[in-house]
Design a protein around this motif. Structure first.
Motif, PDB file in Angstrom:
ATOM      1  N   PRO A   1      29.998 -86.424  39.060  1.00  0.00           N
ATOM      2  CA  PRO A   1      28.618 -85.981  39.293  1.00  0.00           C
ATOM      3  C   PRO A   1      28.164 -86.332  40.713  1.00  0.00           C
ATOM      4  N   ALA A   2      27.338 -85.461  41.288  1.00  0.00           N
ATOM      5  CA  ALA A   2      26.830 -85.711  42.631  1.00  0.00           C
ATOM      6  C   ALA A   2      25.902 -86.913  42.666  1.00  0.00           C
ATOM      7  N   VAL A   3      25.206 -87.183  41.551  1.00  0.00           N
ATOM      8  CA  VAL A   3      24.353 -88.366  41.406  1.00  0.00           C
ATOM      9  C   VAL A   3      24.716 -89.019  40.082  1.00  0.00           C
ATOM     10  N   ASP A   4      24.991 -90.329  40.109  1.00  0.00           N
ATOM     11  CA  ASP A   4      25.494 -91.014  38.925  1.00  0.00           C
ATOM     12  C   ASP A   4      24.672 -92.271  38.676  1.00  0.00           C
ATOM     13  N   ASP A   5      23.777 -92.225  37.681  1.00  0.00           N
ATOM     14  CA  ASP A   5      23.018 -93.375  37.208  1.00  0.00           C
ATOM     15  C   ASP A   5      22.254 -94.070  38.335  1.00  0.00           C
ATOM     16  N   VAL A   6      21.372 -93.318  38.988  1.00  0.00           N
ATOM     17  CA  VAL A   6      20.577 -93.840  40.105  1.00  0.00           C
ATOM     18  C   VAL A   6      19.177 -94.171  39.604  1.00  0.00           C
ATOM     19  N   SER A   7      18.735 -95.389  39.871  1.00  0.00           N
ATOM     20  CA  SER A   7      17.392 -95.836  39.486  1.00  0.00           C
ATOM     21  C   SER A   7      16.760 -96.552  40.666  1.00  0.00           C
ATOM     22  N   PHE A   8      15.503 -96.262  40.919  1.00  0.00           N
ATOM     23  CA  PHE A   8      14.783 -96.937  42.004  1.00  0.00           C
ATOM     24  C   PHE A   8      13.299 -96.675  41.840  1.00  0.00           C
ATOM     25  N   GLU A   9      12.510 -97.324  42.688  1.00  0.00           N
ATOM     26  CA  GLU A   9      11.063 -97.144  42.712  1.00  0.00           C
ATOM     27  C   GLU A   9      10.614 -96.905  44.148  1.00  0.00           C
ATOM     28  N   ALA A  10       9.597 -96.057  44.300  1.00  0.00           N
ATOM     29  CA  ALA A  10       8.946 -95.822  45.596  1.00  0.00           C
ATOM     30  C   ALA A  10       7.463 -96.110  45.404  1.00  0.00           C
ATOM     31  N   HIS A  11       6.961 -97.116  46.074  1.00  0.00           N
ATOM     32  CA  HIS A  11       5.614 -97.611  45.831  1.00  0.00           C
ATOM     33  C   HIS A  11       4.585 -96.870  46.680  1.00  0.00           C
ATOM     34  N   ALA A  12       3.360 -96.832  46.172  1.00  0.00           N
ATOM     35  CA  ALA A  12       2.249 -96.216  46.896  1.00  0.00           C
ATOM     36  C   ALA A  12       1.930 -97.052  48.133  1.00  0.00           C
ATOM     37  N   GLY A  13       1.498 -96.368  49.175  1.00  0.00           N
ATOM     38  CA  GLY A  13       1.158 -97.041  50.423  1.00  0.00           C
ATOM     39  C   GLY A  13       2.353 -97.392  51.273  1.00  0.00           C
ATOM     40  N   ARG A  14       3.552 -96.914  50.887  1.00  0.00           N
ATOM     41  CA  ARG A  14       4.756 -97.251  51.631  1.00  0.00           C
ATOM     42  C   ARG A  14       5.595 -95.992  51.822  1.00  0.00           C
ATOM     43  N   VAL A  15       6.408 -96.017  52.867  1.00  0.00           N
ATOM     44  CA  VAL A  15       7.370 -94.951  53.133  1.00  0.00           C
ATOM     45  C   VAL A  15       8.731 -95.432  52.665  1.00  0.00           C
ATOM     46  N   THR A  16       9.342 -94.677  51.759  1.00  0.00           N
ATOM     47  CA  THR A  16      10.653 -95.029  51.207  1.00  0.00           C
ATOM     48  C   THR A  16      11.668 -93.994  51.661  1.00  0.00           C
ATOM     49  N   ALA A  17      12.817 -94.477  52.146  1.00  0.00           N
ATOM     50  CA  ALA A  17      13.864 -93.586  52.648  1.00  0.00           C
ATOM     51  C   ALA A  17      15.076 -93.648  51.737  1.00  0.00           C
ATOM     52  N   LEU A  18      15.591 -92.464  51.355  1.00  0.00           N
ATOM     53  CA  LEU A  18      16.881 -92.353  50.675  1.00  0.00           C
ATOM     54  C   LEU A  18      17.928 -92.113  51.750  1.00  0.00           C
ATOM     55  N   LEU A  19      18.802 -93.084  51.972  1.00  0.00           N
ATOM     56  CA  LEU A  19      19.766 -93.033  53.064  1.00  0.00           C
ATOM     57  C   LEU A  19      21.157 -92.779  52.514  1.00  0.00           C
TER      58      LEU A  19
END
Length: 597
Positions: free
Chosen positions: A17-35
């Motif tokens: 699979p191109a994505v396999d069991d990915v979990s994360f959080e992106a909080h309000a008031g912040r810039v989150t980057a998927l690298l």
């Protein structure tokens, strides 16, 4: 706030699979980057979160999945790829059309144009925009409904340094005002410079979830890039000098004549090479990505002492990295993600009017129909032996349909075909909607357009015949009422057939083909059925309808009903009604199927 749990894409064939069991959080008031490097699964992760791709997992936007949000565009603004608008539409017209779809005031278009700096280009066509202007327009579309969350796939791709700095400034301002920003990038230096938190993906798996400061300290390391034909000798000299001076220096052989030296400077390396007569082709400071695969790449290549504490720093990957044997907090099989249909516009009639009037296709088609009809009428008048009704309609017996009916069918097919060719409604919400509200708006607008085209065609043909041949050929037939109802029913019916067929088959060509198929295929079939043995004739149907309705309708309404009955009793009218009924049923079935799914 965004919460993603167990995102897993459906594998293709034997590939993982191109994505396999990915979990994360992106909080309000912040810039989150998927690298991650190209192919790491960043775009697939965004599409799974937006329910644009089949897979498994859950994503909550401020505690709710996207399909449970009444108006998704007001919660999430999305920029995926280029702006999928009609190339002939203006920047301002495109945004005004989307304002009707999102249910926001039309002045919002000018407000976001001011924010992204496109006021001076508001009358430019989408097809003429440069890469930088297209990115600005995409950001304007994402900001149009004032969403809380912004999700952008590599927004700075192809932009200059100045444009990238401006773009990230806008995203930072959105986060400062309390919004959530999630973006993807393949550049680690860009992620460290622009984001508050960096989530690293590699081969579809999450390998690190860190604050930007920790990411910069453990994953970005200054180095000196050296190119020399005597790489092995220079590496040995650098290692010997480091041991003599008791300094922590790491030399990495990267193949060929290239060295990467950590813990030293250009001046020290240059002086050492000069003292020992080592030819150097390149000597430059760089910032490198020491990501999860760097250790594998460097294994067995380091030829000096390690920097103290580096192994401990490189092993830090944030709280989301899983250690071997640790219990997983997620279920082994997350719930499936199904592709959701796009919501219909909140103001469908206003949206359809702006969509139809925003490009010149309809006006050019109308002009071409009037010109061709006038020319055919003149040729038929010169040849003679053509009934007056067919002369005014410019409909020779050799053609299956008159130009006005074909033009109306083309305009109707474009009404839905353009939605699939340039899916402005489905840019970030899945498939193009087939909701009844949008269908009713398209049928209404196409019906009024076809009615106008039918009246204009007869009027122009009569005027041209009067100018060229005199009043005799421009006279109105005695039974003009029934003929007029038949003519309007034919043109409007062809327009509606084009709308329904394009909506069912997702193509303008298929919509027009369905219109042409009525006289070529359906009419012969109706003839064959009606003329077959054992089939009673429908002759006299209009007269019997009038006899049944004994009462006289106000304002002579029974005459219009009888005229409509004559249209249905005709082979072409009956075939058209049969086709419209079949297409409408097919449209309703596809709509119900998408809702059940």
């Amino acid at each position: 706030m965004i919460q993603a749990f167990g995102l897993t894409s459906d594998p293709r064939k034997e590939l993982p699979p191109a994505v396999d069991d990915v979990s994360f959080e992106a909080h309000a008031g912040r810039v989150t980057a998927l690298l991650g490097p190209p192919g790491a699964g960043k775009t697939t992760a965004l599409r799974l979160m937006l329910e644009l791709q089949q897979g498994r997992g859950l994503t909550y936007f401020r505690g709710r999945p996207l399909h449970r949000i009444a108006h998704p565009s007001r919660e999430v603004g999305v920029l995926l790829g280029d702006v999928p608008g009609h190339p002939a539409r203006t920047v301002r017209g495109h945004l005004r059309m989307l304002c009707a779809a999102a249910g926001v005031p039309v002045r919002r278009a000018d407000e976001v144009l001011e924010v992204v700096g496109l006021v001076s280009l508001r009358e430019e066509r989408l097809g003429t925009l440069s890469r930088g202007m297209d990115r600005r327009l995409g950001l304007a579309c994402a900001l149009l409904a004032d969403p809380h969350t912004l999700m952008l796939d590599d927004p700075a791709d192809g932009l200059s340094t100045r444009e990238s700095r401006w773009l990230y400034g806008v995203l930072r301002a959105h986060a400062t005002q309390g919004g959530t920003v999630l973006l993807t990038t393949a550049d680690p230096k860009e992620a460290a410079r622009t984001a508050d938190r960096v989530i690293t993906l590699d081969q579809g798996r999450l390998v690190a979830d860190q604050d930007a400061a920790d990411f910069s300290r453990t994953r970005l390391r200054p180095r000196v890039a050296v190119r020399t034909p005597h790489a092995a000798r220079l590496a040995a000299l650098l290692a010997k000098d480091a041991r003599t001076a008791q300094r922590s220096v790491e030399i990495v052989r990267e193949g060929g004549n290239r060295l990467s030296v950590y813990g030293s400077t250009c001046a020290d390396i240059g002086e050492l090479a000069f003292r020992h007569d080592v030819l150097v082709h390149q000597l430059a400071d760089e910032i490198g990505d020491m990501g999860p695969r760097a250790a594998e790449r460097q294994e067995g290549q380091a030829e000096a002492t390690e920097i103290p504490g580096e192994a401990q720093g490189a092993g830090h990957s944030g709280h989301s990295e899983k250690s071997p044997g640790a219990p997983s907090p997620l279920p082994s099989l997350p719930p499936p993600i199904s592709v959701r249909p796009a919501p219909s516009p909140l103001r469908p009639l206003r949206y359809e009017l702006r969509r139809a009037a925003g490009v010149g296709t309809g006006f050019l088609t109308t002009a071409a129909v009037l010109v061709v009809s006038a020319l055919i009428a003149l040729v038929l008048a010169r040849i003679g032996h053509t009934p007056q009704a067919r002369l005014l309609a410019a409909w020779p017996r050799e053609l299956p349909l008159p130009p006005a009916a074909l033009g109306a069918g083309l305009l109707g097919a474009l009404a839905f075909g353009d939605e699939f060719r340039h899916p402005a409604l489905a840019a970030d919400r899945g498939t193009v909607p087939r909701r009844l509200g949008l269908l009713a708006a398209k049928l209404l607008v196409s019906g009024v357009t076809a009615l106008s085209l039918a009246v204009l065609t007869v009027g122009c043909d009569a005027e041209v015949l009067y100018l060229v041949y005199g009043r005799e050929l421009a006279e109105v037939p005695v039974d003009w009422l029934s003929l007029g109802v038949s003519w309007i029913g034919l043109v409007v019916g062809c327009a509606w057939a084009g709308v329904l067929a394009a909506g069912v088959f997702r193509s303008t060509t298929a919509g027009l083909a369905a219109v042409v198929a009525v006289p070529i295929l359906v009419v012969p079939m109706v003839h064959k059925v009606l003329e077959g043995p054992g089939v009673r004739s429908a002759a006299g149907f209009p007269l019997r309808v009038r006899e049944v309705l004994l009462m006289q309708w106000p304002f002579g309404g029974e005459r219009y009903l009888a005229a409509g009955a004559r249209v249905v009793a005709q082979p072409v009218g009956g075939a058209l009604m049969l086709s419209l009924t079949a297409l409408l049923c097919a449209y309703l079935l596809t709509t119900l199927r998408t809702r059940v799914r």
